[in-house]
Motif scaffolding. Structure first.
Motif: not given
Length: 375
Positions: A179-185, A206-214, A221-224, A226-232
């Motif tokens: 429920g939070r944006r990547e930029s907030e994390v 903070v690369a969530s869901g499909p953004n993690g492939a970059d 601004d992508r909202v994270i 449930r079910g997302d993999m996230i690269v930190l």
């Protein structure tokens, strides 16, 4: 938490660095080194100019002479305060005078010199004009290992930076993600790194869901969900030395495929780490990690080198990549960070900073490399 209490470097430390740099330059067939403001100048002298401007500031390390720092007269008082200043001759120049002619008088007019990668073209071209027979090579090309091997005091600072990044991860894994944006994390990561002593934050991926492939995704601004993999992936400088670590977390329970891909990357990262030992080639670390991912059928999705050096900058030589046959030496510090990136779906990366020891390697990041579940 405040910064490290590690002892500051002394004038003798800077003298030894400049002497070694001059010896290495001579061994590389250079007439000397020309070092502009930036990380090399800080490492060699402890001096950071109050501002980087069009006025020439240049450290001259020429064969057979003592180090000279050419500096604008209005900045000379600051240069005198640098920890390495007692080991230097300061030669100041005033506006209206020609600093390039003054610098050329210190040099072999037909020599070949190593010059800082970040030197301004303005200054290099002006030196060429007064010394048309001179030639130049970038420091990365001429002396790629100049800062690569850290001494005991530097390793202490590297370890402290790694511990601060680890403390940051232990905090971030407990914040809300869904429920939070990547930029907030990412802002949380920045705040925690600074809380744990970083004076400079270089990146907070903070690369969530499909953004993690970059691999170098900019937190947006992508909202994270449930079910997302996230690269930190985050790091910066603490007391002048770098941190850089990556962990991959999952919001809620992962699928079997997500767990399998994470396990493959974790095994690859372990294989890369176990390949670290004195005398091994840099490329051996890359080969060890890459083989695990290729054998699992994901070789085409590991799209970057396995690692890069780190020290007074967060990316520097040596590089853990195929074709780099340079041997590992105790005191070298670099990342081991394999990854798998599935376009449009998700990515996984696990990264530690590792230093070469007398009989192997030591991780400077020690947080869990298991898949962490976040909320």
């Amino acid at each position: 938490m405040t910064g490290s209490t590690a002892a500051s470097f002394t004038a003798d430390d800077y003298r030894a660095r400049m002497e070694r740099a001059a010896r290495d330059a001579a061994a590389a067939g250079l007439a000397g080194l020309l070092v502009a403001p930036g990380p090399d100048l800080v490492w060699l002298t402890g001096y950071t100019p109050p501002a980087v401007t069009e006025r020439l500031t240049l450290l001259v390390l020429a064969t057979g002479q003592d180090p000279v720092l050419v500096v604008p007269a209005l900045e000379a008082p600051d240069a005198h305060k640098a920890a390495g200043a007692p080991t230097l001759t300061l030669r100041d120049w005033t506006d209206g005078k020609d600093p390039y002619a003054a610098t050329a008088a210190l040099l072999d007019a037909s020599g070949r010199f190593g010059i800082s990668d970040n030197a301004w073209a303005l200054h290099l071209l002006a030196l060429r004009q007064v010394m048309p027979a001179s030639s130049y090579a970038s420091l990365t090309e001429a002396l790629p290992m100049l800062r690569a091997v850290k001494d005991a005091a530097e390793l202490e600072l590297m370890a402290a930076a790694g511990a601060a990044a680890d403390a940051t991860f232990e905090e971030i894994r407990n914040v809300p993600f869904a429920g939070r944006r990547e930029s907030e994390v990412a802002a949380d990561l920045d705040r925690y790194l600074r809380r744990h002593g970083h004076e400079q934050v270089d990146f907070t991926i903070v690369a969530s869901g499909p953004n993690g492939a970059d691999p170098h995704h900019e937190a947006g601004d992508r909202v994270i969900e449930r079910g997302d993999m996230i690269v930190l992936d985050f790091g910066g400088l603490r007391d002048g030395y770098g941190s850089d670590t990556s962990r991959t977390v999952h919001v809620g329970e992962p699928t079997d495929e997500e767990r399998r891909v994470h396990d493959i990357v974790r095994a690859a990262q372990e294989a890369g780490f176990r390949a670290v030992r004195p005398g091994a080639a840099c490329q051996d670390v890359d080969r060890a990690a890459r083989a695990v991912i290729a054998d699992a059928g994901y070789g085409e999705y590991f799209i970057h080198r396995t690692g890069h050096g780190i020290g007074v900058t967060t990316h520097e030589p040596p590089y853990m990549i195929e074709g780099e046959e340079r041997p590992l030496v105790p005191g070298m510090c670099f990342s081991v960070e394999p990854g798998i990136y599935l376009p449009g779906r998700f990515g996984v990366r696990i990264e530690d900073i590792v230093t070469v020891t007398e009989d192997g390697g030591r991780r400077l990041n020690t947080t869990s490399r298991e898949l962490v579940i976040v909320e």
